[in-house]
Write an enzyme that holds these catalytic residues in place. Sequence first.
Site, PDB file in Angstrom:
ATOM      1  N   LYS A 117     -14.721  17.788 -41.572  1.00  0.00           N
ATOM      2  CA  LYS A 117     -15.240  17.459 -40.243  1.00  0.00           C
ATOM      3  C   LYS A 117     -14.220  17.793 -39.167  1.00  0.00           C
ATOM      4  O   LYS A 117     -14.587  18.208 -38.069  1.00  0.00           O
ATOM      5  CB  LYS A 117     -15.629  15.973 -40.174  1.00  0.00           C
ATOM      6  CG  LYS A 117     -16.903  15.664 -40.952  1.00  0.00           C
ATOM      7  CD  LYS A 117     -17.249  14.190 -40.882  1.00  0.00           C
ATOM      8  CE  LYS A 117     -18.560  13.910 -41.625  1.00  0.00           C
ATOM      9  NZ  LYS A 117     -18.880  12.478 -41.671  1.00  0.00           N
ATOM     10  N   LYS A 196     -22.933  25.175 -46.972  1.00  0.00           N
ATOM     11  CA  LYS A 196     -23.828  24.073 -47.322  1.00  0.00           C
ATOM     12  C   LYS A 196     -24.835  23.880 -46.181  1.00  0.00           C
ATOM     13  O   LYS A 196     -24.468  23.972 -45.004  1.00  0.00           O
ATOM     14  CB  LYS A 196     -22.960  22.811 -47.483  1.00  0.00           C
ATOM     15  CG  LYS A 196     -23.709  21.535 -47.730  1.00  0.00           C
ATOM     16  CD  LYS A 196     -22.737  20.366 -47.811  1.00  0.00           C
ATOM     17  CE  LYS A 196     -22.662  19.614 -46.492  1.00  0.00           C
ATOM     18  NZ  LYS A 196     -21.715  18.508 -46.505  1.00  0.00           N
ATOM     19  N   LYS A 199     -26.851  20.256 -40.534  1.00  0.00           N
ATOM     20  CA  LYS A 199     -27.197  20.381 -39.133  1.00  0.00           C
ATOM     21  C   LYS A 199     -26.029  20.955 -38.343  1.00  0.00           C
ATOM     22  O   LYS A 199     -26.209  21.804 -37.486  1.00  0.00           O
ATOM     23  CB  LYS A 199     -27.597  19.012 -38.577  1.00  0.00           C
ATOM     24  CG  LYS A 199     -28.585  19.105 -37.447  1.00  0.00           C
ATOM     25  CD  LYS A 199     -28.497  17.900 -36.548  1.00  0.00           C
ATOM     26  CE  LYS A 199     -27.130  17.843 -35.945  1.00  0.00           C
ATOM     27  NZ  LYS A 199     -26.847  16.814 -35.010  1.00  0.00           N
TER      28      LYS A 199
END
Length: 334
Positions: A117, A196, A199
Amino acid sequence: MSQPATRERVFSGIQPSGASHLGNYLGAQVNYVALQERYEAIYGIVDLHAMTTVHDGEQLRQLTHDMVLDLLAIGLDPDRSALIRQSDLPEHAELCWIFNTVVPVSWLERNPTYKEKRTDGIDNSNGLLTYPVLQAADIVIYKATHVPVGKDQAAHLELSREIVRAFNRRYGEIFPEPQAVFTDAPVVLGTDGVKKMSKSAGNTIRVFDEPDEIRRTVMSMVTDTQRIKRTDPGRPEVCNVCQLHRFFGGDYLQIQDGERTARTGCVETKQLLAERIIEFFRPMREKRVALAAYPDHVEQVLAAGLAKVRPIVDATMAEVRAAVGIGHTRASSR
Ligand code: TRP
């Protein structure tokens, strides 16, 4: 057939951070539906988690509402399972804090999802770091033993187990160690065929989109990049379109063979995939439209879910507060 007195309990959480996509469905949500038959199932829309990335209140509220509709549409039965909104139970955050006093920061800093992230440029808030601690609290506040999740969540579940062990070592055997339940889908790749499906990567196939939108998305998928001419043989093992066919028809081996021998072209194979995805989700899309016509329904479902889980949460937290020495205890009333 008589039910055993206590069915084992399942919990899973889903972030209301965007429209449900094929990765969510194949990776975890099929199991949400399957497990509600055999287990006492609790599914949480984890809006507190989504706050790490959704920073607009109006939008978060809408996404949470939409996610309830998605889950009902795919077949979660609110009579059988409990559907809850995480923020309706502030005890999730309370237990997260309690766990925070047990968890070494180094465990969180080395969490692969956190590192990913960070590379994706998500704000490095304390909440982002603590994210898996809240996730552990979500699960064990219900003493759930089984957690249906996508394979991308394996590290988070391992961390949940470590957190439980650390807590139990300090305060006694209060929590069971939860275990992940995976589907047989691999990590589902996105339309780019590389990353992957997620969103944040912008490579999703949204399952409740209108048919034309699904067609457009599937037609944009990257196939075998080494297959240049229509007559070139394809490599179904590296083609994400071919891989997705596995889940939408018993004839995927023939489809793969067609690609390998160049009997079929990528365009046809994509068109077929689009139609199959559309057909597969058609009843769910229709159900979702029907449910959306009753705006109060979502809040009613959440209120019923909350009522079901309230006693479980109260019981766990009474036990936890007594063990760690916070709050009042019934025993000490003089
Ligand atoms: N981290 C999970 C995901 O992104 C969402 C989640 C939050 C979760 N709390 C949970 C999943 C508890 C399982 C159990 O998919």
